[in-house]
Design a protein around this motif. Structure first.
Motif, PDB file in Angstrom:
ATOM      1  N   VAL A  82      16.139   5.317   6.634  1.00  0.00           N
ATOM      2  CA  VAL A  82      15.434   4.085   6.967  1.00  0.00           C
ATOM      3  C   VAL A  82      13.942   4.251   6.683  1.00  0.00           C
ATOM      4  O   VAL A  82      13.316   5.214   7.134  1.00  0.00           O
ATOM      5  N   ILE A  83      13.390   3.318   5.927  1.00  0.00           N
ATOM      6  CA  ILE A  83      11.963   3.286   5.613  1.00  0.00           C
ATOM      7  C   ILE A  83      11.333   2.188   6.459  1.00  0.00           C
ATOM      8  O   ILE A  83      11.639   1.012   6.269  1.00  0.00           O
ATOM      9  N   PRO A  84      10.504   2.530   7.434  1.00  0.00           N
ATOM     10  CA  PRO A  84       9.936   1.502   8.324  1.00  0.00           C
ATOM     11  C   PRO A  84       8.938   0.613   7.600  1.00  0.00           C
ATOM     12  O   PRO A  84       8.157   1.076   6.771  1.00  0.00           O
ATOM     13  N   VAL A  85       8.986  -0.679   7.921  1.00  0.00           N
ATOM     14  CA  VAL A  85       8.074  -1.639   7.300  1.00  0.00           C
ATOM     15  C   VAL A  85       7.449  -2.508   8.386  1.00  0.00           C
ATOM     16  O   VAL A  85       8.114  -2.890   9.350  1.00  0.00           O
ATOM     17  N   ASP A  86       6.180  -2.777   8.232  1.00  0.00           N
ATOM     18  CA  ASP A  86       5.457  -3.638   9.165  1.00  0.00           C
ATOM     19  C   ASP A  86       5.577  -5.075   8.666  1.00  0.00           C
ATOM     20  O   ASP A  86       4.961  -5.456   7.671  1.00  0.00           O
ATOM     21  N   GLN A  87       6.397  -5.886   9.352  1.00  0.00           N
ATOM     22  CA  GLN A  87       6.636  -7.255   8.908  1.00  0.00           C
ATOM     23  C   GLN A  87       5.506  -8.206   9.292  1.00  0.00           C
ATOM     24  O   GLN A  87       5.515  -9.371   8.896  1.00  0.00           O
ATOM     25  N   ASP A  88       4.555  -7.717  10.056  1.00  0.00           N
ATOM     26  CA  ASP A  88       3.433  -8.575  10.461  1.00  0.00           C
ATOM     27  C   ASP A  88       2.339  -8.640   9.405  1.00  0.00           C
ATOM     28  O   ASP A  88       1.375  -9.389   9.535  1.00  0.00           O
ATOM     29  N   ARG A  89       2.486  -7.822   8.358  1.00  0.00           N
ATOM     30  CA  ARG A  89       1.500  -7.837   7.280  1.00  0.00           C
ATOM     31  C   ARG A  89       2.180  -7.403   5.985  1.00  0.00           C
ATOM     32  O   ARG A  89       3.340  -7.003   5.998  1.00  0.00           O
ATOM     33  N   ALA A  90       1.482  -7.530   4.888  1.00  0.00           N
ATOM     34  CA  ALA A  90       2.030  -7.087   3.611  1.00  0.00           C
ATOM     35  C   ALA A  90       1.997  -5.556   3.580  1.00  0.00           C
ATOM     36  O   ALA A  90       0.957  -4.951   3.322  1.00  0.00           O
ATOM     37  N   ASP A  91       3.120  -4.937   3.870  1.00  0.00           N
ATOM     38  CA  ASP A  91       3.183  -3.483   4.005  1.00  0.00           C
ATOM     39  C   ASP A  91       3.454  -2.841   2.650  1.00  0.00           C
ATOM     40  O   ASP A  91       4.603  -2.589   2.287  1.00  0.00           O
ATOM     41  N   MET A  92       2.405  -2.578   1.899  1.00  0.00           N
ATOM     42  CA  MET A  92       2.547  -2.012   0.562  1.00  0.00           C
ATOM     43  C   MET A  92       3.013  -0.567   0.594  1.00  0.00           C
ATOM     44  O   MET A  92       3.667  -0.099  -0.341  1.00  0.00           O
ATOM     45  N   SER A  93       2.714   0.151   1.661  1.00  0.00           N
ATOM     46  CA  SER A  93       3.120   1.554   1.738  1.00  0.00           C
ATOM     47  C   SER A  93       4.644   1.677   1.740  1.00  0.00           C
ATOM     48  O   SER A  93       5.205   2.571   1.094  1.00  0.00           O
ATOM     49  N   ALA A  94       5.324   0.778   2.470  1.00  0.00           N
ATOM     50  CA  ALA A  94       6.785   0.812   2.505  1.00  0.00           C
ATOM     51  C   ALA A  94       7.360   0.487   1.130  1.00  0.00           C
ATOM     52  O   ALA A  94       8.305   1.140   0.660  1.00  0.00           O
ATOM     53  N   LEU A  95       6.800  -0.527   0.476  1.00  0.00           N
ATOM     54  CA  LEU A  95       7.291  -0.899  -0.852  1.00  0.00           C
ATOM     55  C   LEU A  95       7.026   0.204  -1.869  1.00  0.00           C
ATOM     56  O   LEU A  95       7.846   0.455  -2.759  1.00  0.00           O
ATOM     57  N   GLN A 126      11.392 -13.952  -0.822  1.00  0.00           N
ATOM     58  CA  GLN A 126      10.030 -13.450  -0.695  1.00  0.00           C
ATOM     59  C   GLN A 126       9.728 -12.557  -1.910  1.00  0.00           C
ATOM     60  O   GLN A 126      10.649 -12.053  -2.564  1.00  0.00           O
ATOM     61  N   PRO A 127       8.474 -12.329  -2.236  1.00  0.00           N
ATOM     62  CA  PRO A 127       8.127 -11.619  -3.472  1.00  0.00           C
ATOM     63  C   PRO A 127       8.363 -10.106  -3.464  1.00  0.00           C
ATOM     64  O   PRO A 127       8.253  -9.465  -4.508  1.00  0.00           O
ATOM     65  N   GLY A 128       8.684  -9.512  -2.304  1.00  0.00           N
ATOM     66  CA  GLY A 128       8.820  -8.062  -2.232  1.00  0.00           C
ATOM     67  C   GLY A 128       9.835  -7.487  -3.204  1.00  0.00           C
ATOM     68  O   GLY A 128       9.576  -6.484  -3.881  1.00  0.00           O
TER      69      GLY A 128
END
Length: 206
Positions: A82-95, A126-128
């Motif tokens: 599991v790769i954690p992602v911060d959904q409250d902002r554009a989390d580029m580190s996860a992507l 969404q664009p991710g």
């Protein structure tokens, strides 16, 4: 597969079959080797583990970082890819982590809608996903899950014995010629292209 991943895989197989009569249609379309993206609509908490057992290979998952705070399960999730992602902002580190994994030959599950549907209907892309496609040119396997919202809606309780099915679509392949435009406009268009393929998938469960 690592120990925790194998444990989760086997447990999901057993529970999926016993509680939700889980079936996969056209499993043979899933790309089992090399970097690829499994793109699926997002109906419930059941989606990630069921997407995981739809194929035979190990997968990587994006999940909101608050899940890692859950008791018992939370600390185990990183051991289950599991790769954690911060959904409250554009989390580029996860992507960026997902992109690195796909380039290394791994497979990942991405939900183009971003979050779970609140009403059982498909939500806008969404664009991710498009960003990952543009940076990797990895093939995408569109999949659609049916019954998961009824089995475990966002604001409801699990309803065992509700049949859940994943239907796998034909893989999509991308080249540099598909990368017309740049930035968010390009990423959004690529995500929408995949979402259209997901929307076209019909439930073929016998």
């Amino acid at each position: 597969m690592g120990g925790w991943y194998r444990f989760g895989y086997i447990t999901s197989q057993i529970l999926g079959k016993l509680l939700f009569s889980f079936k996969v249609v056209h499993r043979e379309r899933i790309i089992e080797e090399g970097g690829c993206i499994l793109a699926m609509n997002h109906e419930s908490y059941l989606d990630p583990p069921l997407a995981g057992i739809a194929c035979h290979r190990e997968l990587f998952y994006l999940a909101r970082k608050t899940l890692l705070k859950w008791p018992i399960l939370g600390p185990i999730l990183p051991h289950m890819n599991v790769i954690p992602v911060d959904q409250d902002r554009a989390d580029m580190s996860a992507l960026k982590t997902v992109i690195k994994r796909v380039r290394a030959g791994n497979a990942t599950v991405i939900f183009p809608e971003g979050g779970r549907t609140p009403d059982g209907k498909l939500q806008p892309a969404q664009p991710g996903l498009g960003l990952v496609i543009a940076k990797t040119l990895a093939p995408v396997v569109p999949m659609r899950i049916f019954g998961a919202f009824e089995a475990f809606p966002m604001d409801g309780k699990p309803k065992p014995f509700t049949p859940v099915t994943i239907v796998v679509g034909e893989p999509m392949y991308f080249t540099k010629d598909d990368m017309v435009g740049e930035g968010r406009e390009l990423y959004q268009r690529l995500s929408e292209r995949v979402m259209e393929r997901i929307a076209a998938i019909q439930n073929e469960r016998p």
